[in-house]
Write a protein that holds these residues in place. Structure first.
Motif, PDB file in Angstrom:
ATOM      1  N   ALA A   5      17.989   1.039  22.648  1.00 11.68           N
ATOM      2  CA  ALA A   5      17.562   2.308  22.070  1.00 11.68           C
ATOM      3  C   ALA A   5      16.668   1.999  20.870  1.00 11.68           C
ATOM      4  O   ALA A   5      16.681   0.883  20.358  1.00 11.68           O
ATOM      5  N   PRO A   6      15.868   2.965  20.408  1.00  7.29           N
ATOM      6  CA  PRO A   6      14.972   2.703  19.283  1.00  7.29           C
ATOM      7  C   PRO A   6      15.724   2.128  18.073  1.00  7.29           C
ATOM      8  O   PRO A   6      16.817   2.568  17.739  1.00  7.29           O
ATOM      9  N   CYS A   7      15.103   1.158  17.408  1.00  2.00           N
ATOM     10  CA  CYS A   7      15.760   0.488  16.290  1.00  2.00           C
ATOM     11  C   CYS A   7      15.566   1.213  14.962  1.00  2.00           C
ATOM     12  O   CYS A   7      16.316   0.988  14.019  1.00  2.00           O
ATOM     13  N   GLN A   8      14.586   2.090  14.848  1.00  2.00           N
ATOM     14  CA  GLN A   8      14.227   2.669  13.563  1.00  2.00           C
ATOM     15  C   GLN A   8      15.397   3.323  12.814  1.00  2.00           C
ATOM     16  O   GLN A   8      15.474   3.185  11.594  1.00  2.00           O
ATOM     17  N   PRO A   9      16.323   4.030  13.484  1.00  2.00           N
ATOM     18  CA  PRO A   9      17.420   4.617  12.720  1.00  2.00           C
ATOM     19  C   PRO A   9      18.290   3.584  11.989  1.00  2.00           C
ATOM     20  O   PRO A   9      19.003   3.933  11.047  1.00  2.00           O
ATOM     21  N   GLY A  18      20.251   6.025  10.077  1.00  2.00           N
ATOM     22  CA  GLY A  18      21.321   6.193  11.072  1.00  2.00           C
ATOM     23  C   GLY A  18      21.191   7.512  11.807  1.00  2.00           C
ATOM     24  O   GLY A  18      20.118   7.891  12.265  1.00  2.00           O
ATOM     25  N   GLU A  19      22.295   8.241  11.879  1.00  2.00           N
ATOM     26  CA  GLU A  19      22.309   9.500  12.623  1.00  2.00           C
ATOM     27  C   GLU A  19      21.446  10.579  11.987  1.00  2.00           C
ATOM     28  O   GLU A  19      21.125  11.573  12.634  1.00  2.00           O
ATOM     29  N   GLU A  20      21.075  10.393  10.743  1.00  2.00           N
ATOM     30  CA  GLU A  20      20.225  11.367  10.060  1.00  2.00           C
ATOM     31  C   GLU A  20      18.762  11.228  10.487  1.00  2.00           C
ATOM     32  O   GLU A  20      17.959  12.118  10.239  1.00  2.00           O
ATOM     33  N   ASP A  21      18.413  10.123  11.100  1.00  2.00           N
ATOM     34  CA  ASP A  21      17.045   9.878  11.559  1.00  2.00           C
ATOM     35  C   ASP A  21      16.770  10.767  12.771  1.00  2.00           C
ATOM     36  O   ASP A  21      17.597  10.861  13.682  1.00  2.00           O
ATOM     37  N   GLU A  22      15.611  11.396  12.785  1.00  2.00           N
ATOM     38  CA  GLU A  22      15.273  12.298  13.900  1.00  2.00           C
ATOM     39  C   GLU A  22      15.203  11.575  15.230  1.00  2.00           C
ATOM     40  O   GLU A  22      15.338  12.177  16.283  1.00  2.00           O
ATOM     41  N   ARG A  23      15.015  10.259  15.200  1.00  2.00           N
ATOM     42  CA  ARG A  23      14.936   9.483  16.445  1.00  2.00           C
ATOM     43  C   ARG A  23      16.307   9.125  16.997  1.00  2.00           C
ATOM     44  O   ARG A  23      16.416   8.560  18.082  1.00  2.00           O
ATOM     45  N   PHE A  24      17.379   9.444  16.269  1.00  2.00           N
ATOM     46  CA  PHE A  24      18.720   9.104  16.725  1.00  2.00           C
ATOM     47  C   PHE A  24      19.054   9.790  18.052  1.00  2.00           C
ATOM     48  O   PHE A  24      19.836   9.272  18.848  1.00  2.00           O
ATOM     49  N   GLY A  25      18.462  10.924  18.320  1.00  2.00           N
ATOM     50  CA  GLY A  25      18.708  11.628  19.583  1.00  2.00           C
ATOM     51  C   GLY A  25      18.424  10.766  20.792  1.00  2.00           C
ATOM     52  O   GLY A  25      19.048  10.928  21.853  1.00  2.00           O
ATOM     53  N   CYS A  26      17.510   9.819  20.653  1.00  2.00           N
ATOM     54  CA  CYS A  26      17.215   8.899  21.750  1.00  2.00           C
ATOM     55  C   CYS A  26      18.442   8.055  22.094  1.00  2.00           C
ATOM     56  O   CYS A  26      18.639   7.684  23.243  1.00  2.00           O
ATOM     57  N   HIS A  27      19.279   7.748  21.105  1.00  2.00           N
ATOM     58  CA  HIS A  27      20.481   6.951  21.349  1.00  2.00           C
ATOM     59  C   HIS A  27      21.464   7.712  22.230  1.00  2.00           C
ATOM     60  O   HIS A  27      22.045   7.156  23.155  1.00  2.00           O
ATOM     61  N   GLU A  28      21.628   8.989  21.924  1.00  2.12           N
ATOM     62  CA  GLU A  28      22.520   9.804  22.741  1.00  2.12           C
ATOM     63  C   GLU A  28      22.050   9.850  24.189  1.00  2.12           C
ATOM     64  O   GLU A  28      22.835   9.689  25.118  1.00  2.12           O
ATOM     65  N   LYS A  29      20.752  10.037  24.376  1.00  7.85           N
ATOM     66  CA  LYS A  29      20.188  10.092  25.728  1.00  7.85           C
ATOM     67  C   LYS A  29      20.299   8.732  26.417  1.00  7.85           C
ATOM     68  O   LYS A  29      20.626   8.644  27.600  1.00  7.85           O
ATOM     69  N   TYR A  30      20.037   7.664  25.669  1.00  6.91           N
ATOM     70  CA  TYR A  30      20.130   6.309  26.215  1.00  6.91           C
ATOM     71  C   TYR A  30      21.529   6.049  26.782  1.00  6.91           C
ATOM     72  O   TYR A  30      21.684   5.607  27.913  1.00  6.91           O
ATOM     73  N   TYR A  31      22.569   6.333  26.006  1.00  8.78           N
ATOM     74  CA  TYR A  31      23.924   6.061  26.468  1.00  8.78           C
ATOM     75  C   TYR A  31      24.361   7.010  27.584  1.00  8.78           C
ATOM     76  O   TYR A  31      25.128   6.638  28.458  1.00  8.78           O
TER      77      TYR A  31
END
Length: 144
Positions: A5-9, A18-31
């Motif tokens: 998943a994207p590393c930026q968060p 972390g979860e406050e990063d707008e890109r964190f949603g990609c982690h949820e979709k990835y898993y």
């Protein structure tokens, strides 16, 4: 599945929000996709990435004793002959209801074996029967 998943968060350059990063949603979709796409996953990310907590949160749905197990280790690419000094974390996650991990093999030992560069061509990794790899000892491959 082999992905990350994207590393930026979690990276310093991404401000480690972390979860406050707008890109964190990609982690949820990835898993979500990972759970649907197989029983073994190799995960790669920055060293700050919380592999175990992500596996427990998303694949085990919050149950740290759930069926998904994981092993992980931080690896410095220079150990494998690469000039970059950006360490990465590699995680191996598996569904223990389907796949059993042989406890005599430790994830770090497997990574240690990889330090001795295999003498195989790319086509050798795709096989209909067991391949016959050869290994070059690390002391013959790397120079200090």
């Amino acid at each position: 599945m082999l992905a990350g998943a994207p590393c930026q968060p979690y990276s310093r350059m991404g401000l480690s929000l972390g979860e406050e990063d707008e890109r964190f949603g990609c982690h949820e979709k990835y898993y979500e996709q990972a759970e649907e796409s197989g029983d073994i996953h190799v995960i790669e990310n920055v060293p700050e990435y919380p592999v175990k907590s992500m596996v427990d949160r998303f694949l085990n749905h919050g149950d740290e004793n759930g069926p998904w197990k994981c092993e992980y280790a931080q690896v410095d690419p220079r150990l494998f002959g690469f000039s970059t000094a950006r360490p990465r974390v590699y995680g191996l996650a598996w569904n223990s209801n389907v796949v059993q991990w042989d406890p005599k093999f430790e994830f770090l030992e497997i990574l240690e074996c990889l330090k001795a560069q295999p003498c195989m061509e790319a086509k050798d990794y795709f096989w209909m029967s067991l391949p016959k790899p050869t290994m070059t000892p690390a002391d013959e491959t790397y120079h200090k």
